[in-house]
Enzyme design. Structure first.
Site, PDB file in Angstrom:
ATOM      1  N   ASP A   1       7.119  18.339  36.561  1.00 55.29           N
ATOM      2  CA  ASP A   1       6.837  17.007  36.038  1.00 55.29           C
ATOM      3  C   ASP A   1       6.746  15.964  37.154  1.00 55.29           C
ATOM      4  O   ASP A   1       6.421  14.805  36.891  1.00 55.29           O
ATOM      5  CB  ASP A   1       7.911  16.589  35.026  1.00 55.29           C
ATOM      6  CG  ASP A   1       7.380  16.605  33.606  1.00 55.29           C
ATOM      7  OD1 ASP A   1       6.211  16.990  33.406  1.00 55.29           O
ATOM      8  OD2 ASP A   1       8.125  16.224  32.678  1.00 55.29           O
TER       9      ASP A   1
ATOM     10  N   ASP B   1      17.019  26.143  34.545  1.00 56.60           N
ATOM     11  CA  ASP B   1      16.958  24.903  35.317  1.00 56.60           C
ATOM     12  C   ASP B   1      16.699  25.232  36.779  1.00 56.60           C
ATOM     13  O   ASP B   1      16.898  26.373  37.229  1.00 56.60           O
ATOM     14  CB  ASP B   1      18.260  24.111  35.168  1.00 56.60           C
ATOM     15  CG  ASP B   1      18.289  23.312  33.867  1.00 56.60           C
ATOM     16  OD1 ASP B   1      17.248  23.231  33.198  1.00 56.60           O
ATOM     17  OD2 ASP B   1      19.360  22.787  33.527  1.00 56.60           O
TER      18      ASP B   1
ATOM     19  N   ASP C   1      18.224  24.866  39.437  1.00 56.98           N
ATOM     20  CA  ASP C   1      19.321  25.366  40.257  1.00 56.98           C
ATOM     21  C   ASP C   1      19.954  26.616  39.668  1.00 56.98           C
ATOM     22  O   ASP C   1      20.979  27.093  40.179  1.00 56.98           O
ATOM     23  CB  ASP C   1      20.391  24.282  40.396  1.00 56.98           C
ATOM     24  CG  ASP C   1      20.968  23.885  39.052  1.00 56.98           C
ATOM     25  OD1 ASP C   1      20.184  23.574  38.132  1.00 56.98           O
ATOM     26  OD2 ASP C   1      22.205  23.892  38.897  1.00 56.98           O
TER      27      ASP C   1
ATOM     28  N   ASP D   1      18.318  20.390  23.745  1.00 54.89           N
ATOM     29  CA  ASP D   1      18.851  21.737  23.548  1.00 54.89           C
ATOM     30  C   ASP D   1      19.556  21.891  22.192  1.00 54.89           C
ATOM     31  O   ASP D   1      19.221  22.767  21.402  1.00 54.89           O
ATOM     32  CB  ASP D   1      19.783  22.123  24.703  1.00 54.89           C
ATOM     33  CG  ASP D   1      20.719  20.995  25.130  1.00 54.89           C
ATOM     34  OD1 ASP D   1      20.876  20.012  24.373  1.00 54.89           O
ATOM     35  OD2 ASP D   1      21.294  21.096  26.234  1.00 54.89           O
TER      36      ASP D   1
END
Length: 501
Positions: free
Chosen positions: A112, A159, A161, A256
């Protein structure tokens, strides 16, 4: 194992019974009409605690243990790595982790941030790159665009990480033999041990992680009630289930849990596989930690207004209880504020929140606290440490109060903004960020000093009452100090950590 669980259930029932008896006694005999506002505020905090304990106990009633079934064969899997402004070296670790996954798959970076340098790196890493011009609906919008452009039967959300282990798909795909399973969630596991989530005892070589109670015990408990939820990352979805609800939920900064509610309302199932299959970074500094806490709190509290589980059609009664517990759990800031300020107010204003600090009250209060603390320690199986938990609620009480007000103001057009939690940052703690805790610290120990002076000069009406609030002020002051010390101490300056085995 079932016999052991029955023992935990007995402890739960006994603890709740003692708490209920204490509340009944408090209501009948301890409300001080001469300091009614203070006394009622104190009682409200106790009632809030009982409701929280009941909801907590409901979720822990029978934690489910699962063994991974054999994985599905010959199904197509897409891995999504949504990103906005995270450092490219952080993304690289996740991509390399995806490359080691043994089950066939395709990896997509969903950028994004629309960064040309990341597009070049994606090509070098051998994965696909997807971007968009408009960032509508933040992370949920980013994921939804990818759903339209990719063709896998199953979708993994990681994600930037979140580094998966090689057997991530082999341990999760087997649950989809059941055609009604929409998603499989796995635990979050943090490996940067200098983060706020960790308490390290180097002498005993033990560590305590703030979120382990949730991921290692509460989520398996919710799984028993078919109420585990998608936690933002480290999860696998059946694409057909997502298409059934129109993709990931928008209109919320916690897409979520919102997505999970929509799936359950359509009679889909969720699974929680309680095995660490990935490693990720926790927020390293207080600023980013509070950004994360504020987003979670505001998003979850906001669900009360946007997708209230009490009234959402299609949910079972246990699901309504579990998801209401999720919302209610983020309202702890208000009773915590009461507990942190009442003893100081009592000392300086000369008001007593309890009608009489006599022996009848003291022994009941002590008995109640001993049962409550012991019961909590037993039922949480070592994942819950009462002193650590109290320290973290003291650290976060003001943030969640702020989140509650922001959620309410959102009804009047104030829109929440999705803020990404910084992973690589390590910013020093500002005085403003710990101002509430500093105020509690100064107020508490000022209360101790003033209370001792009143006792010394005989200015107190009740020795036992004043001694109790002085002791209470000491506890509050120490809790506030633990937060200040934890957030201002020098942290490791490492950029990289080994995964914890």
């Amino acid at each position: 194992m079932q016999t052991k669980q029955i023992k935990y259930q007995i402890v739960i029932i006994f603890t709740l019974g003692v708490y209920l008896y204490y509340l009944t006694y408090r209501l009948r005999y301890t409300i001080n009409h001469e300091a009614l506002l203070l006394s009622i505020s104190f009682y409200y905090a106790d009632v809030h605690g009982f409701i929280s304990l009941f909801l907590f106990a409901f979720q822990l009633w029978n934690p489910r243990e699962r063994r991974a079934p054999p994985a599905l064969h010959d199904v197509s899997v897409d891995i999504y790595i949504p990103t906005y402004n995270e450092d490219i070296p952080v993304i690289r670790k996740t991509v390399l982790g995806c490359a080691t996954i043994s089950y066939p798959h395709k990896t997509y970076i969903l950028d994004d941030g629309n960064r040309p340098e990341l597009a070049k790196m994606a090509m070098a890493w051998g994965c696909e790159y997807i971007t968009r011009k408009e960032r509508l609906h933040a992370k949920a919008g980013n994921l939804n665009q990818a759903l339209q452009l990719t063709h896998g039967e199953f979708v993994v959300i990681l994600d930037t990480d979140c580094v998966p282990q090689p057997d991530f798909l082999e341990k999760t795909l087997g649950y989809f033999h059941d055609q009604k399973v929409a998603f499989v969630q796995t635990p979050h596991n943090y490996y940067n041990v200098d983060s706020f989530q960790f308490r390290i005892n180097r002498e005993k070589k033990k560590s305590w992680i703030e979120q382990n109670l949730f991921y290692r015990l509460i989520m398996p408990g919710r799984d028993y009630w078919n109420s585990a939820f998608f936690a933002g990352t480290a999860a696998v979805f059946r694409k057909k289930a997502l298409e059934d609800i129109g993709g990931f939920a928008t209109g919320s900064i916690t897409e979520d849990i919102h997505t999970t509610l929509l799936l359950y309302a359509r009679s889909w199932k969720g699974v929680y596989h309680n095995e660490i299959l990935s490693n990720e970074l926790a927020a390293k500094d207080l600023k980013n930690y509070q950004v994360q806490q504020l987003r979670w709190a505001e998003g979850n509290i906001g669900m009360f207004f946007t997708c209230n589980p009490l009234f959402k059609k299609g949910l079972t009664i246990p699901q309504r209880i579990c998801f209401s517990s999720t919302i209610f759990g983020w309202l702890f800031g208000f009773p915590k504020l009461v507990y942190l300020t009442i003893p100081s107010i009592a000392v300086f204003a000369g008001l007593n929140p309890i009608q009489s600090f006599d022996f009848s009250f003291i022994w009941r209060c002590v008995f109640f606290l001993v049962v409550l603390i012991t019961g909590f320690e037993v039922v949480t199986r070592g994942y819950g440490k009462i002193l650590y938990c109290e320290s973290y609620t003291t650290m976060n009480f003001f943030v969640v109060i702020k989140a509650a007000f922001r959620s309410i103001f959102g009804l009047f057009g104030l829109k929440s903004i999705f803020k990404v939690t910084g992973k690589g940052a390590d910013e020093s703690t500002s005085l403003l960020s710990i101002l509430p805790q500093l105020a509690i610290y100064l107020l508490s120990f000022a209360g101790v000093a003033w209370g001792c002076l009143k006792l010394y000069y005989g200015m107190s009406g009740s020795f036992s009452g004043f001694a109790s609030v002085i002791f209470w002020n000491c506890i509050n002051g120490l809790l506030a100090y633990s937060v200040i010390e934890k957030t201002t101490r020098p942290h490791h300056k490492r950029k990289d950590f080994r995964f914890i085995g």
